[in-house]
Design an enzyme around this catalytic site. Structure first.
Site, mmCIF file in Angstrom:
data_model
loop_
_atom_site.group_PDB
_atom_site.id
_atom_site.type_symbol
_atom_site.label_atom_id
_atom_site.label_comp_id
_atom_site.label_asym_id
_atom_site.label_seq_id
_atom_site.Cartn_x
_atom_site.Cartn_y
_atom_site.Cartn_z
ATOM 1 N N ASP A 53 4.130 -7.407 0.484
ATOM 2 C CA ASP A 53 3.508 -6.503 1.465
ATOM 3 C C ASP A 53 3.891 -5.036 1.268
ATOM 4 O OD1 ASP A 53 2.471 -8.832 2.567
ATOM 5 O OD2 ASP A 53 4.186 -9.067 3.908
ATOM 6 N N HIS A 88 -3.621 -9.197 0.684
ATOM 7 C CA HIS A 88 -3.677 -7.811 0.209
ATOM 8 C C HIS A 88 -4.773 -7.061 0.962
ATOM 9 C CE1 HIS A 88 -1.845 -9.196 -3.895
ATOM 10 N NE2 HIS A 88 -1.060 -9.416 -2.870
#
Ligand code: GDP
Ligand code: IMO
Ligand code: MG
Length: 426
Positions: free
Chosen positions: A16, A44
Site C-alpha cells: 500500500d 492498487h
C-alpha cells in the site's frame, strides 16, 4: 524512468505504498504493463478524473490508451475477481480485446482455497495472521505441491471438471475437520463454467508476447504488488504473503531474463503502514496514529481494514532497496505529513543495546528491538499542487533529501496527492 525498456516497480515496505498511482502515471508511455506475482490480495488504487479504480488483478496501467495489460504466469487468479474487473472496465466503454492478456500458466484461486484460508485463520484464533482471506496461502501451497489448477486446465473443460472434482473432494474432507461447510462441487463448477467463457478470449502465451516485446525493444513496466517486508522469504515468516515480492521475482513470474531489466523503481511511502498482524517496529498508537490514518485514508483497498501506521522505517527500506537492486525512488504520500509539528524517521535498530540489521531479525527480534529516530521539523503548507522540488517547503525538501542521502539512491518522483496529476518529477 519512463523511457526505459524494461522497468520494475517494487513496494519497499508492507504494501500500500501507492504503487497503483505510480504505475498508472508511468504507464502513459509504455507498450506493456505486467503483473508478475501475487494475486487479488493486492489492491492498487488509481484515481483519474475523480474516479477511483481499485485494481486487484488487472495491471494498474490499463487505463492509459497505449498500454496493453498482461497478467503473467506468476500471478494467481480468482476468476470471479478477474471477471468483475473486466466488467468494470467494459462498463466504462473500454474495449479490452487487444488490451488484456492472461497467461495460461496462471494458477487459480478456487473456492476451497478461500474457505481454507478463512478456516486456518479462525483456527489460529488469537494467533491469526490477518491474511486478506482471499485464499492466497492455500492456493500457493497447492501450486507448489502439484495440486494446483491453472488457466491451462480451463481450456479443456472436461479435464478441468475431472481435476477440480478430485481436488474439491479432498479439500472438503480437510474443510470438514475445521467444522465448516464443505463447498458444493456442482454449483461451483456451474459458476466457473460461466466465468471461464468470459476469460478465455484473453488467454495468451504471455511469455512469447513479452519475448517478442523485448526483442523489438518495446517498453515494459512490471508492476510489483505488496511490499518487500511481506516477501515469503525475506519477511519475518509467517507474517508474510505467499509470493516473492523482491524484484528478482520478475524472471520467474513473467519469463523476462534479469539482464533485460534496466531500472528498478522503489516506492517509498513517506511513513509506514501495515494491514494484518506481525511486527511493525515504528508503529504509532493513539491520537497521532489516528490522525495519520484518517488523513492518509489508511483503510485497505482489498478488505477495508484499518491499516496500522508508523514512522518511516529506513532500516527496513534500506534492506528492501539492497535486495531488490533498486536504482531509483518514488516517494509517495508526502502530503499526508503536512501539518505535523515534528516528524521522525527510524535510522537504526538496537537490540539489547547493540545495533541489529533488519535482515538479521526474526519476528521475536523485530517485536523487541528499539528503533532509533532522527527528528525533523514539519511544515504546514498544502503541497498537493506544487510542481517543482524547489517549490516544496524547506523542511519538506530536507526530509526528502535525508531519505535520498541515507539510501544513496536518487529520488526521481514525488507523489503529492492521490490523483494522476499530483506529482513532482525531480
Ligand atoms: P498500492 O497497494 O501500493 O497500490 O496502494 P493502495 O492503492 O492500496 O493505497 C494507497 C492509497 O493512497 C490509495 O488510496 C491512493 O489513492 C492513495 N495515494 C497514492 N499516492 C498518494 C499520495 O501521494 N498522496 C495521497 N494523499 N494519497 C495517495
Ligand atoms: P498491495 O499490493 C498490504 C498482507 C496481508 C497479511 C499478509 C498475508 O495492495 O500493496 P495474504 O492474503 O497475502 O495471505 O495475507 O500479507 N498483504 C498486504 N498488505 N498490501 C498488500 O498488497 C498486501 N498483500 C498482502 O494484510 O498481513
Ligand atoms: Mg494496496
Amino acid at each position: 524512468m519512463s523511457n526505459n525498456i524494461v522497468s520494475v516497480i517494487v513496494g519497499t515496505q508492507w504494501g500500500d505504498e501507492g504503487k497503483g498511482k505510480i504505475v498508472d502515471l508511468l504507464a502513459e508511455k509504455k507498450d506493456f504493463v505486467v503483473r508478475f506475482h501475487g494475486g487479488n490480495n493486492a489492491g492498487h488504487t488509481v484515481i483519474v478524473n475523480n474516479k477511483k479504480y481499485p485494481f486487484h488483478l488487472i495491471p494498474s496501467g490499463i487505463l492509459q490508451p497505449k498500454a496493453v495489460g498482461v497478467i503473467a504466469n506468476g500471478v494467481i487468479i480468482d476468476l470471479e475477481v478477474l471477471v468483475e474487473e473486466i466488467k468494470m472496465l467494459q462498463s466504462e466503454g473500454m474495449d479490452l480485446k487487444k488490451k488484456l492478456k492472461v497467461s495460461e500458466r496462471c494458477h487459480l484461486i478456487l473456492p476451497f482455497h478461500r474457505a481454507l484460508d478463512q478456516a486456518y485463520e479462525n483456527a489460529r484464533g488469537e494467533n491469526r495472521l490477518g491474511t486478506t482471506g482471499r485464499g492466497i496461502g492455500p492456493a500457493m501451497a497447492d501450486k507448489f505441491s502439484y495440486n494446483g489448477l491453472r488457466i491451462y486446465e480451463l481450456l479443456n473443460w472436461n479435464l478441468f471438471v475431472e481435476k477440480f472434482t478430485f481436488q474439491a473432494k479432498i479439500k472438503n474432507k480437510i474443510i470438514e475437520t475445521f467444522a465448516i461447510k464443505p463447498i458444493k462441487i456442482k454449483e461451483e463448477l456451474e459458476k466457473i463454467s460461466k466465468l471461464r467463457k468470459i476469460i478465455l478470449p484473453f488467454v495468451a502465451d504471455t511469455y512469447q508476447l513479452l519475448k517478442k516485446a523485448t526483442d523489438q525493444k518495446k517498453s515494459i513496466l512490471l508492476e510489483g504488488a505488496h511490499g518487500v517486508m511481506l516477501d515469503i522469504d525475506f519477511s519475518p515468516y509467517p507474517f508474510s504473503t505467499g509470493s516473492n515480492v523482491i524484484a528478482g521475482a520478475v524472471s520467474a513470474g513473467a519469463g523476462i531474463p534479469q539482464q533485460k531489466i534496466s531500472k528498478v523503481l522503489g516506492i517509498v511511502k513517506a511513513y509506514t503502514s501495515r494491514v494484518g498482524r506481525g511486527p511493525l517496529p515504528t508503529e504509532l498508537i493513539g491520537k497521532l496514529a489516528d490522525e495519520i490514518r484518517k488523513k492518509g485514508t489508511e483503510f485497505g483497498t482489498t478488505t477495508g481494514r484499518a491499516r496500522r501506521v508508523g514512522w518511516l522505517d529506513l532500516e527496513a527500506v534500506k534492506f528492501a532497496c539492497e535486495v531488490s537492486g533498486i536504482s531509483e525512488i518514488a516517494i509517495t504520500k508526502i502530503d499526508i505529513l503536512s501539518g505535523l509539528e515534528n516528524i521522525k524517521i527510524c535510522v537504526e535498530y538496537k537490540l539489547d543495546g547493540k545495533p541489529i540489521l533488519y535482515s538479521s531479525c526474526g519476528y521475536t527480534e523485530l517485536e523487541k528491538l528499539t528503533p532509533l529516530y532522527k527528528e525533523f521539523s514539519g511544515w504546514n503548507e498544502d503541497i498537493t499542487k506544487v510542481k517543482s522540488f524547489k517549490g516544496l517547503p524547506k523542511n519538506c525538501q530536507d526530509y526528502i533529501k535525508f531519505i535520498e542521502n541515507f539510501l544513496r539512491i536518487p529520488v526521481k518522483l514525488i507523489s503529492t496527492g492521490p490523483a494522476r496529476e499530483e506529482y513532482i518529477r525531480v
